[in-house]
Design a protein around this motif. Structure first.
Motif, PDB file in Angstrom:
ATOM      1  N   ASP A 157       6.893  -9.161  -7.231  1.00 15.74           N
ATOM      2  CA  ASP A 157       6.100  -7.932  -7.262  1.00 15.74           C
ATOM      3  C   ASP A 157       5.023  -7.937  -8.340  1.00 15.74           C
ATOM      4  N   ALA A 158       4.574  -9.123  -8.753  1.00 16.73           N
ATOM      5  CA  ALA A 158       3.626  -9.224  -9.863  1.00 16.73           C
ATOM      6  C   ALA A 158       2.236  -8.725  -9.509  1.00 16.73           C
ATOM      7  N   ALA A 159       1.822  -8.834  -8.245  1.00 18.27           N
ATOM      8  CA  ALA A 159       0.447  -8.468  -7.853  1.00 18.27           C
ATOM      9  C   ALA A 159       0.456  -7.283  -6.900  1.00 18.27           C
ATOM     10  N   LEU A 160       1.330  -6.316  -7.166  1.00 12.92           N
ATOM     11  CA  LEU A 160       1.449  -5.120  -6.336  1.00 12.92           C
ATOM     12  C   LEU A 160       1.291  -3.883  -7.200  1.00 12.92           C
ATOM     13  N   ASN A 161       0.423  -2.978  -6.789  1.00 16.17           N
ATOM     14  CA  ASN A 161       0.281  -1.673  -7.429  1.00 16.17           C
ATOM     15  C   ASN A 161      -0.014  -0.666  -6.325  1.00 16.17           C
ATOM     16  N   ALA A 162       0.918   0.282  -6.132  1.00 19.56           N
ATOM     17  CA  ALA A 162       0.754   1.247  -5.050  1.00 19.56           C
ATOM     18  C   ALA A 162      -0.509   2.073  -5.234  1.00 19.56           C
ATOM     19  N   GLY A 163      -0.856   2.389  -6.505  1.00 19.55           N
ATOM     20  CA  GLY A 163      -2.037   3.205  -6.763  1.00 19.55           C
ATOM     21  C   GLY A 163      -3.324   2.490  -6.406  1.00 19.55           C
ATOM     22  N   LEU A 164      -3.494   1.251  -6.889  1.00 21.70           N
ATOM     23  CA  LEU A 164      -4.687   0.472  -6.558  1.00 21.70           C
ATOM     24  C   LEU A 164      -4.426  -1.005  -6.836  1.00 21.70           C
ATOM     25  N   THR A 165      -4.566  -1.803  -5.811  1.00 17.23           N
ATOM     26  CA  THR A 165      -4.498  -3.257  -5.923  1.00 17.23           C
ATOM     27  C   THR A 165      -5.877  -3.809  -5.589  1.00 17.23           C
ATOM     28  N   VAL A 166      -6.432  -4.583  -6.511  1.00 24.00           N
ATOM     29  CA  VAL A 166      -7.802  -5.082  -6.366  1.00 24.00           C
ATOM     30  C   VAL A 166      -7.761  -6.541  -5.923  1.00 24.00           C
ATOM     31  N   SER A 167      -8.115  -6.787  -4.670  1.00 24.11           N
ATOM     32  CA  SER A 167      -8.172  -8.157  -4.158  1.00 24.11           C
ATOM     33  C   SER A 167      -9.429  -8.846  -4.674  1.00 24.11           C
ATOM     34  N   MET A 168      -9.246 -10.008  -5.290  1.00 23.16           N
ATOM     35  CA  MET A 168     -10.372 -10.748  -5.863  1.00 23.16           C
ATOM     36  C   MET A 168     -10.857 -11.874  -4.949  1.00 23.16           C
ATOM     37  N   LEU A 169     -10.397 -11.903  -3.707  1.00 25.58           N
ATOM     38  CA  LEU A 169     -10.696 -13.037  -2.840  1.00 25.58           C
ATOM     39  C   LEU A 169     -12.169 -13.159  -2.484  1.00 25.58           C
ATOM     40  N   SER A 170     -12.924 -12.061  -2.568  1.00 21.28           N
ATOM     41  CA  SER A 170     -14.353 -12.157  -2.267  1.00 21.28           C
ATOM     42  C   SER A 170     -15.180 -12.598  -3.469  1.00 21.28           C
ATOM     43  N   MET A 171     -14.556 -12.658  -4.641  1.00 20.68           N
ATOM     44  CA  MET A 171     -15.221 -13.186  -5.837  1.00 20.68           C
ATOM     45  C   MET A 171     -14.908 -14.673  -5.900  1.00 20.68           C
ATOM     46  N   ASP A 172     -15.563 -15.450  -5.031  1.00 17.65           N
ATOM     47  CA  ASP A 172     -15.115 -16.823  -4.769  1.00 17.65           C
ATOM     48  C   ASP A 172     -16.225 -17.854  -4.890  1.00 17.65           C
ATOM     49  N   ARG A 173     -17.122 -17.641  -5.858  1.00 18.37           N
ATOM     50  CA  ARG A 173     -18.231 -18.573  -6.016  1.00 18.37           C
ATOM     51  C   ARG A 173     -17.966 -19.591  -7.123  1.00 18.37           C
ATOM     52  N   MET A 174     -18.301 -20.846  -6.857  1.00 18.52           N
ATOM     53  CA  MET A 174     -18.310 -21.859  -7.899  1.00 18.52           C
ATOM     54  C   MET A 174     -19.663 -21.802  -8.582  1.00 18.52           C
ATOM     55  N   CYS A 175     -19.648 -21.692  -9.901  1.00 19.01           N
ATOM     56  CA  CYS A 175     -20.873 -21.394 -10.651  1.00 19.01           C
ATOM     57  C   CYS A 175     -21.536 -22.616 -11.273  1.00 19.01           C
ATOM     58  N   GLY A 176     -20.771 -23.639 -11.559  1.00 20.68           N
ATOM     59  CA  GLY A 176     -21.384 -24.820 -12.166  1.00 20.68           C
ATOM     60  C   GLY A 176     -20.344 -25.842 -12.570  1.00 20.68           C
ATOM     61  N   PHE A 177     -20.764 -27.108 -12.605  1.00 12.65           N
ATOM     62  CA  PHE A 177     -19.875 -28.199 -13.018  1.00 12.65           C
ATOM     63  C   PHE A 177     -20.627 -29.114 -13.970  1.00 12.65           C
ATOM     64  N   ASP A 178     -20.008 -29.382 -15.118  1.00  9.35           N
ATOM     65  CA  ASP A 178     -20.570 -30.280 -16.117  1.00  9.35           C
ATOM     66  C   ASP A 178     -19.831 -31.614 -16.019  1.00  9.35           C
ATOM     67  N   PRO A 179     -20.409 -32.633 -15.364  1.00 12.26           N
ATOM     68  CA  PRO A 179     -19.686 -33.893 -15.193  1.00 12.26           C
ATOM     69  C   PRO A 179     -19.461 -34.645 -16.495  1.00 12.26           C
ATOM     70  N   ALA A 180     -20.327 -34.427 -17.487  1.00 14.79           N
ATOM     71  CA  ALA A 180     -20.138 -35.121 -18.768  1.00 14.79           C
ATOM     72  C   ALA A 180     -18.876 -34.625 -19.466  1.00 14.79           C
ATOM     73  N   ALA A 181     -18.640 -33.319 -19.420  1.00 20.08           N
ATOM     74  CA  ALA A 181     -17.448 -32.739 -20.043  1.00 20.08           C
ATOM     75  C   ALA A 181     -16.301 -32.597 -19.062  1.00 20.08           C
ATOM     76  N   GLY A 182     -16.596 -32.714 -17.769  1.00 22.01           N
ATOM     77  CA  GLY A 182     -15.564 -32.512 -16.757  1.00 22.01           C
ATOM     78  C   GLY A 182     -15.107 -31.078 -16.665  1.00 22.01           C
ATOM     79  N   VAL A 183     -16.000 -30.123 -16.870  1.00 18.93           N
ATOM     80  CA  VAL A 183     -15.646 -28.700 -16.897  1.00 18.93           C
ATOM     81  C   VAL A 183     -16.263 -27.990 -15.699  1.00 18.93           C
ATOM     82  N   LEU A 184     -15.419 -27.298 -14.945  1.00 22.94           N
ATOM     83  CA  LEU A 184     -15.847 -26.499 -13.807  1.00 22.94           C
ATOM     84  C   LEU A 184     -15.813 -25.026 -14.191  1.00 22.94           C
TER      85      LEU A 184
END
Length: 446
Positions: free
Chosen positions: A50-77
């Protein structure tokens, strides 16, 4: 107005009627936080309880799904929190990269991986996912976006890693990836006749990148804790690709099987589990030596069965996962397995892993020792069994994983997590206590 939806975790227990909003932009999330309702963020719903359940308001983040950048030198996404691990793998494995730590399913979001501080088969060497997070953007209870890292808003950063979404909404994160020479690993499976033998294999496998064991939770007597320990590694640079010509860019290993309907409860019982475990153990003994295995079935074996959570019937199931300190693990694990064996209601999916030292997160689950995970269908007597297992766990100085929990008592949570008071103090100071809450938080007094 938010729509009302029946939601559950992956265990399908409990089920809660939740008001759900699905924002698409940061401004939409800020408006929800500034509104009157307490809320909780939700990723792909792969925490079990029941960690991601709230009867009052549950905010689905599935539409916030953009990859913003990747630094290959540091290997950081850098990506938004609703990005699925599956999409990261499909994009980056053909390019020779993958996240440094992955859990047992690829159908999780980056925000969920941070909130649960997921661990994988390499925790004994590389720690949990949070150890590789460089920074994150957190929306706090006042609707402010804070940059959090080990040097900036560091206390809030530590509280957010493993904090189950109770410090704010993770908007995006930057984390380290690791280079891989191929999408295939070299894997060896060793049969251990009992618990002592399984632990000896783990200790002898510390130099291997990955290790995990399937464990027979209904083994008795001399066979208590018999297991198949699988250890793996990516090939060294000097070694040939174990599957030349098999690397397919963008390949997605979709589910090969499906569970289209709920199984009858009678399918999972002591007789069926014992028969399955016996057959699985003896078949597993017959595959000695190194063999090449694609990363997908090795890291995410259950992803090959779409809807496998329906195997346990319409009432759902609970995955009980605990960790015991190293010195307490032999006696504690033996006591847990004996209690499960006495109940004669075992699990097809018993998993044992060796974990390394604790990480940065105040409420992160891992500690140095052994973790055991078992599935139990919800039926008469299940909650009593889980309470008994919890008593054994805490008598041996262990704790349960909040991303899996559905039944723990508040006093046992406080005893198991030494940083509980510090975590709560940060929540109060940041005004998160009244704004970000879940069914799990209400049940456990978080």
């Amino acid at each position: 107005m938010p729509g009302m939806v029946k939601l559950s975790g992956w265990g399908r227990h409990p089920v809660v009627d939740c008001a759900v909003e699905t924002p698409r932009e940061r401004l939409d999330v800020e408006a929800l936080v500034r509104g009157p309702s307490p809320l909780i963020a939700r990723g792909n719903g792969r925490s079990y309880g029941d960690a991601a359940l709230n009867a009052g308001l549950t905010v689905s983040m599935l539409s916030m799904d953009r990859m913003c950048g990747f630094d290959p030198a540091a290997g950081v996404l850098t990506c938004e929190s609703g990005v699925l691990l599956r999409d990261i793998l499909d994009c980056f494995v053909p390019r020779g990269w993958m996240p440094a730590v992955v859990p047992g399913t690829a159908w999780v979001t980056v925000g969920g991986m941070i909130a649960a501080d997921v661990h994988g088969k390499n925790h004994h060497r590389d720690g949990s996912f949070g150890a590789h997070v460089e920074s994150l953007l957190l929306l706090n209870a006042r609707g402010e976006t804070l940059h959090c890292s080990r040097t900036e808003n560091s206390e809030l950063f530590r509280a957010t890693i493993g904090g189950m979404g109770l410090t704010g909404i993770i908007l995006s994160a930057s984390f380290r990836m690791r280079r891989i020479p191929t999408g295939h690993l070299l894997v060896e499976t060793i049969a251990a006749p009992d618990l002592d033998g399984a632990m000896a294999v783990f200790e002898a496998s510390r130099d291997w990148s990955y290790s995990v064991a399937w464990i027979d939770c209904l083994g008795r007597g001399a066979g208590l804790g018999r297991a198949l320990v699988s250890r793996g590694r990516f090939p060294d640079a000097a070694e040939p690709n174990p599957r030349p010509g098999r690397e397919v860019p963008g390949m997605r290993r979709r589910a090969r099987l499906a569970m289209p309907v709920d199984a009858p409860m009678a399918l999972v019982n002591g007789v069926s589990v014992k028969a399955f475990n016996t057959l699985y153990y003896y078949l597993g003994r017959g595959r000695p030596g190194l063999r090449p295995v694609h990363y997908d079935p090795y890291f995410f074996p259950l992803d090959r069965v779409d809807g496998w959570n329906r195997i346990y019937g319409r009432r759902g199931f609970v995955q009980y996962q605990c960790v015991l300190p190293k010195e307490e693990s032999p006696d504690g694990l033996r006591a847990l397995l004996e209690r499960v064996g006495a109940a004669r209601t075992g699990s097809f999916l018993g998993v044992l892993k060796l974990l390394g030292p604790c990480g940065d997160g105040l409420m992160s689950f891992p500690l140095e020792g052994y973790t055991l995970a078992l599935d139990f269908p919800m039926r008469a007597g299940t909650e009593e069994l889980l309470d008994a297992l919890d008593e054994i766990t805490h008598a041996h100085g262990g704790r349960v994983y909040l991303a899996k929990d559905a039944c723990c008592r508040p006093e046992r949570l406080r005893a198991g997590y030494a940083n509980y008071d510090a975590f709560q103090a940060i929540r109060r100071a940041s005004e998160a206590e009244g704004k970000f809450t879940s069914a799990l938080a209400a049940r456990l007094g978080l």
